[in-house]
Design a protein around this motif. Structure first.
Motif, short mmCIF file in Angstrom:
data_model
loop_
_atom_site.label_atom_id
_atom_site.label_comp_id
_atom_site.label_asym_id
_atom_site.label_seq_id
_atom_site.Cartn_x
_atom_site.Cartn_y
_atom_site.Cartn_z
N LEU A 95 2.68 -9.64 -0.83
CA LEU A 95 2.14 -10.83 -0.18
C LEU A 95 0.85 -10.51 0.57
N LEU A 96 0.84 -9.36 1.24
CA LEU A 96 -0.35 -8.97 1.99
C LEU A 96 -1.51 -8.63 1.05
N ILE A 97 -1.22 -7.91 -0.02
CA ILE A 97 -2.26 -7.57 -0.98
C ILE A 97 -2.86 -8.84 -1.59
N LYS A 98 -1.99 -9.81 -1.86
CA LYS A 98 -2.43 -11.09 -2.42
C LYS A 98 -3.41 -11.80 -1.49
N LEU A 171 -5.10 -12.19 9.08
CA LEU A 171 -4.53 -12.47 7.76
C LEU A 171 -3.04 -12.14 7.73
N VAL A 172 -2.69 -11.02 8.32
CA VAL A 172 -1.27 -10.64 8.37
C VAL A 172 -0.48 -11.65 9.18
N GLY A 173 -1.06 -12.11 10.28
CA GLY A 173 -0.39 -13.11 11.11
C GLY A 173 -0.11 -14.39 10.35
N SER A 174 -1.03 -14.81 9.48
CA SER A 174 -0.81 -16.03 8.71
C SER A 174 0.32 -15.85 7.71
#
Length: 248
Positions: A95-98, A171-174
């Protein structure tokens, strides 16, 4: 020609890049673990899976059951066994890489829990130094006490840790916000830049995240004296093939 050894961090990167899961829509592909239990232990396994999800020691409440003789991605479930597919925490890395967040997998290990709060890693195996999934190894060592965590709030569970550059925090927070309303519930602890998380030192200017291990329910089944065989990161599967364990 002899194939070169493939270390776990390389396998994580390969699988994470293929994740297409959208937690807001409940669609796409996730990384899954495949475990076998004896048919006579199936009801016991279901009860453990329900308790694990309820108490937050599993990655997700989504499961897929496959009876003897059924084929799962080319694997035929042996006679006398039921296969249990569960969501692997590497899905989170995907999900993070995406979202454009480069992730560095660090390792998997055992985390001490006290009064339902994580204290520290007591054991850890670095992904870059092993060709076997660390959590598979640690389950076999019988050093977990997942049932104690579920019932009493204290004990040892399986978890893994990865890191990302601190500039990617928004971005990680979202992503974490999206997961809050999904069936993915496996984030144990989020760190701050340049500070060790649960005793594990990260890289300068990086933030670490610890997720619960997707094989915690299987460790709990084993602790109950039942036979279980687990293969972590078995492959990718459409999330719509799974069902909610609480509705089973």
């Amino acid at each position: 020609m002899t194939r070169p050894l493939k270390f776990v961090d390389q396998s994580i990167d390969d699988y994470a890049m293929q994740v297409t899961y959208d937690p807001t829509k409940g669609t796409g592909k996730v990384v899954y673990n495949l475990s076998l239990v004896k048919n006579e232990d199936f009801e016991y396994a279901v009860s453990i899976l329900k308790d694990a999800y309820k108490t937050g020691v599993s990655v997700s409440g989504l499961v897929k059951f496959c009876p003897s003789g059924e084929t799962v991605a080319g694997y035929v479930v042996p006679d006398g066994n039921t296969a249990i597919c569960t969501i692997c925490s590497i899905t989170f890395d995907g999900l993070l890489i995406k979202r454009g967040v480069p992730i560095t997998p660090i390792g998997g290990g055992v985390v001490e829990i006290e009064n339902r709060a994580p204290l520290r890693f007591t054991h850890i195996i670095l992904y870059e130094h092993t060709t076997i999934d660390p959590l598979q190894v640690l389950i076999s060592q019988q050093i977990t006490s997942v049932n104690d965590v579920m019932r009493k709030g204290s004990g040892n569970i399986l978890a893994n840790i990865r890191e990302f550059h601190m500039e990617a925090e928004p971005l990680v927070g979202s992503v974490l916000d999206e997961l809050a309303d999904s069936s993915f519930s496996g984030i144990l602890e989020v760190g701050v830049p340049n500070i060790p998380l649960l005793g594990v030192q990260g890289s300068p200017q990086y933030v670490s995240i610890v997720a619960v291990g997707g094989t915690n329910p299987m460790a709990a089944i084993r602790e109950g004296g039942r036979w279980v065989q687990t293969q972590a990161m078995k492959g990718l599967m459409d999330v719509r093939e799974f069902v909610e364990i609480r509705d089973y």
